[in-house]
Design a protein around this motif. Structure first.
Motif, PDB file in Angstrom:
ATOM      1  N   SER A  66       0.841  -1.195   0.000  1.00 28.45           N
ATOM      2  CA  SER A  66       0.000   0.000   0.000  1.00 28.45           C
ATOM      3  C   SER A  66       0.877   1.245   0.000  1.00 28.45           C
ATOM      4  CB  SER A  66      -0.934   0.034   1.211  1.00 28.45           C
ATOM      5  OG  SER A  66      -1.650   1.259   1.244  1.00 28.45           O
TER       6      SER A  66
ATOM      7  N   ASN B 136      -2.535   2.177   3.636  1.00 25.64           N
ATOM      8  CA  ASN B 136      -3.833   1.606   4.001  1.00 25.64           C
ATOM      9  C   ASN B 136      -3.646   0.220   4.596  1.00 25.64           C
ATOM     10  OD1 ASN B 136      -5.148   3.862   2.950  1.00 25.64           O
ATOM     11  ND2 ASN B 136      -5.348   2.945   0.917  1.00 25.64           N
TER      12      ASN B 136
ATOM     13  N   LYS C 246      -6.241  -2.055   4.489  1.00 17.58           N
ATOM     14  CA  LYS C 246      -7.192  -2.932   3.811  1.00 17.58           C
ATOM     15  C   LYS C 246      -7.047  -2.744   2.310  1.00 17.58           C
ATOM     16  CE  LYS C 246     -10.663  -3.261   7.475  1.00 17.58           C
ATOM     17  NZ  LYS C 246     -10.346  -4.673   7.753  1.00 17.58           N
TER      18      LYS C 246
ATOM     19  N   MET D  59      -7.940  -5.127  -1.761  1.00 16.48           N
ATOM     20  CA  MET D  59      -8.868  -6.020  -2.455  1.00 16.48           C
ATOM     21  C   MET D  59      -8.999  -7.365  -1.760  1.00 16.48           C
ATOM     22  SD  MET D  59      -8.088  -5.408  -6.502  1.00 16.48           S
ATOM     23  CE  MET D  59      -9.358  -6.595  -6.965  1.00 16.48           C
TER      24      MET D  59
ATOM     25  N   ASP E 244      -9.028  -8.023   1.377  1.00 15.14           N
ATOM     26  CA  ASP E 244      -9.953  -7.919   2.502  1.00 15.14           C
ATOM     27  C   ASP E 244     -11.397  -7.894   2.026  1.00 15.14           C
ATOM     28  OD1 ASP E 244      -8.044  -7.387   4.927  1.00 15.14           O
ATOM     29  OD2 ASP E 244      -7.334  -6.128   3.289  1.00 15.14           O
ATOM     30  N   ALA E 245     -11.649  -7.186   0.921  1.00 14.45           N
ATOM     31  CA  ALA E 245     -12.998  -7.160   0.369  1.00 14.45           C
ATOM     32  C   ALA E 245     -13.424  -8.553  -0.088  1.00 14.45           C
ATOM     33  CB  ALA E 245     -13.067  -6.171  -0.791  1.00 14.45           C
ATOM     34  N   ALA E 246     -12.487  -9.305  -0.688  1.00 17.45           N
ATOM     35  CA  ALA E 246     -12.798 -10.658  -1.125  1.00 17.45           C
ATOM     36  C   ALA E 246     -13.060 -11.575   0.063  1.00 17.45           C
ATOM     37  CB  ALA E 246     -11.648 -11.203  -1.975  1.00 17.45           C
TER      38      ALA E 246
ATOM     39  N   ALA F 239     -14.225 -10.607   2.985  1.00 16.61           N
ATOM     40  CA  ALA F 239     -15.492 -10.201   3.588  1.00 16.61           C
ATOM     41  C   ALA F 239     -16.670 -10.881   2.901  1.00 16.61           C
ATOM     42  CB  ALA F 239     -15.635  -8.686   3.528  1.00 16.61           C
ATOM     43  N   LYS F 240     -16.536 -11.144   1.599  1.00 15.87           N
ATOM     44  CA  LYS F 240     -17.622 -11.799   0.867  1.00 15.87           C
ATOM     45  C   LYS F 240     -17.845 -13.238   1.325  1.00 15.87           C
ATOM     46  CE  LYS F 240     -17.245  -9.017  -3.335  1.00 15.87           C
ATOM     47  NZ  LYS F 240     -16.962  -9.017  -4.797  1.00 15.87           N
TER      48      LYS F 240
ATOM     49  N   THR G 101     -11.904 -12.547   7.812  1.00 19.00           N
ATOM     50  CA  THR G 101     -10.987 -11.409   7.890  1.00 19.00           C
ATOM     51  C   THR G 101      -9.566 -11.940   8.001  1.00 19.00           C
ATOM     52  OG1 THR G 101     -11.129 -11.281  10.310  1.00 19.00           O
ATOM     53  CG2 THR G 101     -12.695  -9.937   9.031  1.00 19.00           C
TER      54      THR G 101
ATOM     55  N   ILE H 264     -10.948 -13.768  -6.139  1.00 17.02           N
ATOM     56  CA  ILE H 264     -10.572 -12.360  -6.274  1.00 17.02           C
ATOM     57  C   ILE H 264     -10.573 -12.040  -7.767  1.00 17.02           C
ATOM     58  CG2 ILE H 264      -8.880 -10.562  -5.767  1.00 17.02           C
ATOM     59  CD1 ILE H 264      -7.655 -12.312  -3.671  1.00 17.02           C
TER      60      ILE H 264
END
Length: 321
Positions: free
Chosen positions: A205, A209, A211, A213, A215-217, A219-220, A224, A273
């Motif tokens: 990062s 940051n 978090k 991509m 982390d978003a994947a 979360a789905k 975590t 992802i």
């Protein structure tokens, strides 16, 4: 405003002020004095019946009206310059100049060595420079000509920026060879989800940051991970993983290139992802400039090898159109 009596040179000053945000820098850009810039701005304010630029700290910022004409003005002036420019011939063998590419250090490995070889053999007078990509400022870098080309994940772009799809960049999970936590896993296996979430991660990062991509994947799928450290360059991610029991997600093309050097093993991520689409973007003023066209074509031809399927689909699409 009576356009017939407007001094068009004032518009060049306004464009420079938009780009630089300073009467001093605008004057330097145009080769005129600060007082001449200020005088031109005052004349424009009177002609257009708007303040146009208002001081905010040490920078001039556009008014609401000025913001509505800012990009169109730059585009029209650039178009006029191209219209009046004499047809240019371009010979790579004799050409000279600089070409600045704003991008992450992924491209230090995946682009610059091949580009250096190509330029050495075909255009020895051209210097290619890879400069740090500032995620929030890459559009400004094109506006101000501090970059000729930016290489970025797909994103909305203003209409004065041209683009080309280059390649998709799938992710791989990496760990050092000999990491006791991956004992029994073979390179290319799917990384176990529980283990992936339990082990601490290194995160790429530039902004710091915590978090991304991955982390978003996660979360789905209702999970975590723990980010232990962040670093602004991919080489730092590889180094940190190679000297610890931490793991990371990085572009698979990169670990395929550098895995042996850093003694890394790579695995398929345990959750889906979507691979980001990487694009090349440049200011439309350079659309038809012969040297720029040749150089970006050289860059794109190198990067096309990272995603032969996309390159083939683009060629087929061009044939059909």
């Amino acid at each position: 405003m009576n356009f017939a009596t407007l001094d068009l040179n004032l518009l060049r000053v306004l464009d420079a002020l938009f780009r630089e945000g300073s009467t001093v820098r605008a004057g330097a850009r145009l080769g005129i004095s600060q007082s001449a810039v200020s005088n031109a701005l005052n004349r424009l304010r009177h002609a257009l019946n708007d303040d146009l630029l208002i001081r905010h700290g040490n920078r001039l910022v556009p008014t609401a009206y000025a913001e509505t004409i800012r990009h169109d003005l730059a585009e029209q002036l650039d178009g006029l310059a191209q219209l009046l420019q004499a047809p240019a011939t371009f010979d790579p063998a004799t050409a000279e100049g600089n070409f600045k590419i704003a991008a992450s250090d992924f491209f230090a490995e995946m682009l610059m060595p091949a580009l250096a070889d190509l330029l050495h053999g075909r255009a020895p007078g051209i210097r290619a420079q890879l400069v740090d990509l500032v995620p929030q400022n890459y559009i400004e870098s094109l506006e101000r000509s501090s970059a000729d080309l930016v290489l970025i994940p797909d994103a909305p772009l203003p209409k004065f920026v041209s683009r080309q799809d280059l390649f998709r960049s799938p992710f791989a999970a990496i760990a050092r060879q000999g990491n006791p936590h991956i004992e029994g896993l073979k390179q290319g296996d799917v990384f176990p989800l529980d283990l992936f979430c339990r082990l601490p991660h290194v995160l790429f990062s530039p902004e710091g940051n915590t978090k991304a991509m991955g982390d978003a994947a996660l979360a789905k799928v209702g999970r975590t991970r723990t980010v232990a450290i962040t670093v602004p360059v991919f080489s730092g991610v590889c180094r940190a993983v190679s000297e610890s029991d931490l793991i990371a997600l990085i572009p698979r093309q990169l670990v395929e290139r550098l895995g042996d050097h850093y003694r890394l093993s790579w695995f398929e991520p345990p959750m889906p992802i979507d691979p980001p689409l990487i694009i090349g973007a440049w200011h439309r003023r350079d659309e038809r400039t012969p040297q720029h066209r040749w150089l970006r074509s050289a860059v794109f031809s190198i990067l096309a090898k990272l995603d032969p399927d996309l390159a083939l689909a683009q060629r087929d699409g061009m044939k059909m159109s």
